[in-house]
Motif scaffolding. Structure first.
Motif, mmCIF file in Angstrom:
data_model
loop_
_atom_site.group_PDB
_atom_site.id
_atom_site.type_symbol
_atom_site.label_atom_id
_atom_site.label_comp_id
_atom_site.label_asym_id
_atom_site.label_seq_id
_atom_site.Cartn_x
_atom_site.Cartn_y
_atom_site.Cartn_z
ATOM 1 N N UNK A 43 0.834 -1.198 0.000
ATOM 2 C CA UNK A 43 0.000 0.000 0.000
ATOM 3 C C UNK A 43 0.870 1.250 0.000
ATOM 4 N N UNK A 44 0.217 2.392 -0.146
ATOM 5 C CA UNK A 44 0.930 3.670 -0.149
ATOM 6 C C UNK A 44 0.106 4.683 0.648
ATOM 7 N N UNK A 45 -0.153 4.351 1.901
ATOM 8 C CA UNK A 45 -1.033 5.168 2.740
ATOM 9 C C UNK A 45 -0.450 6.565 2.957
ATOM 10 N N UNK A 46 -1.296 7.544 2.924
ATOM 11 C CA UNK A 46 -0.819 8.930 2.961
ATOM 12 C C UNK A 46 -0.138 9.299 4.275
ATOM 13 N N UNK A 47 -0.522 8.657 5.379
ATOM 14 C CA UNK A 47 0.042 9.040 6.676
ATOM 15 C C UNK A 47 1.258 8.195 7.056
ATOM 16 N N UNK A 48 1.671 7.274 6.182
ATOM 17 C CA UNK A 48 2.780 6.384 6.504
ATOM 18 C C UNK A 48 4.117 7.123 6.401
ATOM 19 N N UNK A 49 5.032 6.715 7.227
ATOM 20 C CA UNK A 49 6.385 7.296 7.221
ATOM 21 C C UNK A 49 7.180 6.672 6.082
ATOM 22 N N UNK A 50 6.769 6.972 4.860
ATOM 23 C CA UNK A 50 7.342 6.319 3.689
ATOM 24 C C UNK A 50 8.814 6.650 3.472
ATOM 25 N N UNK A 51 9.246 7.810 3.997
ATOM 26 C CA UNK A 51 10.637 8.200 3.826
ATOM 27 C C UNK A 51 11.615 7.290 4.532
ATOM 28 N N UNK A 52 11.127 6.474 5.493
ATOM 29 C CA UNK A 52 12.001 5.550 6.219
ATOM 30 C C UNK A 52 12.145 4.215 5.491
ATOM 31 N N UNK A 53 11.463 4.038 4.364
ATOM 32 C CA UNK A 53 11.569 2.793 3.602
ATOM 33 C C UNK A 53 12.546 3.025 2.447
ATOM 34 N N UNK A 54 13.762 2.526 2.624
ATOM 35 C CA UNK A 54 14.806 2.795 1.635
ATOM 36 C C UNK A 54 15.292 1.537 0.925
ATOM 37 N N UNK A 55 15.221 0.402 1.596
ATOM 38 C CA UNK A 55 15.753 -0.828 1.031
ATOM 39 C C UNK A 55 14.655 -1.618 0.323
ATOM 40 N N UNK A 56 14.971 -2.136 -0.849
ATOM 41 C CA UNK A 56 14.023 -2.976 -1.588
ATOM 42 C C UNK A 56 14.282 -4.463 -1.342
ATOM 43 N N UNK A 57 15.310 -4.747 -0.557
ATOM 44 C CA UNK A 57 15.675 -6.129 -0.273
ATOM 45 C C UNK A 57 15.104 -6.569 1.074
ATOM 46 N N UNK A 58 14.530 -7.765 1.107
ATOM 47 C CA UNK A 58 14.060 -8.331 2.368
ATOM 48 C C UNK A 58 15.252 -8.729 3.232
ATOM 49 N N UNK A 59 15.019 -8.859 4.536
ATOM 50 C CA UNK A 59 16.089 -9.348 5.406
ATOM 51 C C UNK A 59 16.488 -10.750 4.969
ATOM 52 N N UNK A 60 17.774 -10.967 4.833
ATOM 53 C CA UNK A 60 18.258 -12.280 4.428
ATOM 54 C C UNK A 60 18.121 -13.270 5.570
ATOM 55 N N UNK A 61 18.018 -14.524 5.238
ATOM 56 C CA UNK A 61 17.895 -15.537 6.285
ATOM 57 C C UNK A 61 19.192 -15.652 7.068
ATOM 58 N N UNK A 62 20.329 -15.368 6.437
ATOM 59 C CA UNK A 62 21.603 -15.427 7.163
ATOM 60 C C UNK A 62 21.676 -14.326 8.226
ATOM 61 N N UNK A 63 21.190 -13.133 7.907
ATOM 62 C CA UNK A 63 21.150 -12.065 8.899
ATOM 63 C C UNK A 63 20.180 -12.414 10.014
ATOM 64 N N UNK A 64 19.037 -12.952 9.656
ATOM 65 C CA UNK A 64 18.064 -13.360 10.668
ATOM 66 C C UNK A 64 18.662 -14.411 11.609
ATOM 67 N N UNK A 65 19.427 -15.362 11.051
ATOM 68 C CA UNK A 65 20.054 -16.397 11.892
ATOM 69 C C UNK A 65 21.072 -15.780 12.859
#
Length: 354
Positions: A43-65
């Protein structure tokens, strides 16, 4: 009695002691951890802090581990969200299955529009505390934020989700409406309570919009009006036996009757003690630098859920090295948190708990 392991209980006790002493360098781990699966959103909700979303990559499983290895044994709650829709993350199912092995309660915030039978089963079966981000008790109010037609898409999904939860019957699974209130939807608060009850959702948490670009919509624009509608919502909640919580403070206005926690005990209370949610800043006093931390999808560590301060990068060093670095020590050295390292904190204007 809670469900936590002895290791978690000891860490919580030590953390409370160090918080009470306002220690700057800690032996305890945080008790609450935010892990961001993705910064992407559907979504692209008008009140969302969209400026804090910079990465298009999901967290890797290696980082999660790595995060799991260093922290999961010690914490009492892991919130698998921050900016973005967690259900979009490719690694999210594995995060949930892994989290279910520990004694902490995994929580998420989701707009719910991506829910399907598989995702509902995953979340209910593994005992996840699911917050549904919600904006109105009518399609007009809700769609003004989430987009045209989405209210009527979501409601049938929520009805089914409640059914799945009952079929699975896991006491650790919990559904809650999490509502961001502003002047655009404050009048919806009583309607949201009624809708939640009708859907079979017995918990509603009201928070406050605080985003500078839309200052005219902040609750502080008219605290008396806000208090009026929250009082109506609280009465609806009491009458319908729905758990209710809202900000205790809206600008200068104190709302004394801001929750009914103890009137309606729920099975989830065993796994999610109130102490994990009642530590928000009040009167300039803040516990966040002691009790919680945030790890973004790219490994960046932030000071707290308000996302103001970069503290380090867990892909480059251990978490405990970051937890006690000069930046964190400076953060814990402040006498007042109305300004946090020079940045105004919205939570002091909209304190949720006492």
């Amino acid at each position: 009695m809670t469900y936590f392991t002895e290791v978690v209980e000891k860490n919580m006790q030590l953390n409370r002691q160090e918080l009470g002493a306002r220690k700057r360098k800690l032996e305890s781990y945080p008790i609450k951890l935010y892990v961001e699966p993705t910064q992407r959103c559907n979504l692209n909700c008008w009140m969302c802090d969209r400026g804090r979303r910079r990465s298009k990559e999901d967290m890797s499983i290696s980082l999660f581990r790595k995060i799991e290895k260093e922290l999961f044994e010690h914490v009492a709650e892991v919130d698998l969200f921050l900016n973005g829709e967690p259900l979009l993350s490719r690694t999210f199912p594995e995060m949930i299955r892994t989290s279910a092995k520990y004694s902490f309660l995994p929580k998420i915030f989701t707009n719910g529009l991506l829910l399907d039978e598989n995702k509902m089963e995953l979340l209910a079966r593994h005992g996840v505390f699911v917050n549904i981000s919600f904006d109105g008790g009518t399609d007009t109010a809700y769609d003004s934020v989430r987009g045209k037609g989405n209210f009527n898409r979501l409601i049938p999904k929520l009805r089914r989700f409640v059914e799945v939860g009952r079929e699975v019957s896991n006491d650790r699974f919990h559904l809650r409406f999490a509502v961001t209130l502003g002047m655009h939807n404050i009048q919806e608060a009583p309607k949201i309570i009624r809708l939640a009850s009708e859907l079979g959702i017995d918990d509603v948490m009201f928070g406050a919009l605080d985003f500078g670009e839309y200052h005219d919509k902040h609750l502080t624009s008219d605290p008396e009006k806000c208090a009026f509608f929250l009082k109506l919502a609280k009465k609806e909640a009491d009458d319908l036996k729905v758990r209710f919580s809202c900000p205790r403070k809206i600008g200068p206005k104190i709302i004394e009757d801001h929750h009914n926690w103890y009137d309606f005990p729920l099975s989830i209370d065993r796994f999610a003690p109130f102490s994990l949610e009642e530590n928000n800043p009040y009167g300039g006093i803040c516990s966040y630098p002691w009790i919680e931390t945030v790890i973004r999808s790219d490994g960046k560590v932030l000071s707290c859920c308000q996302k103001h301060h970069y503290m380090g990068d867990i892909t480059q060093t251990s978490f405990m090295d970051i937890w006690n670095n000069a930046r964190y020590i400076s953060l814990r050295s402040q006498e007042s948190y109305y300004e946090c390292l020079g940045v105004n904190c919205s939570m002091t204007r909209y304190s949720i708990w006492k």
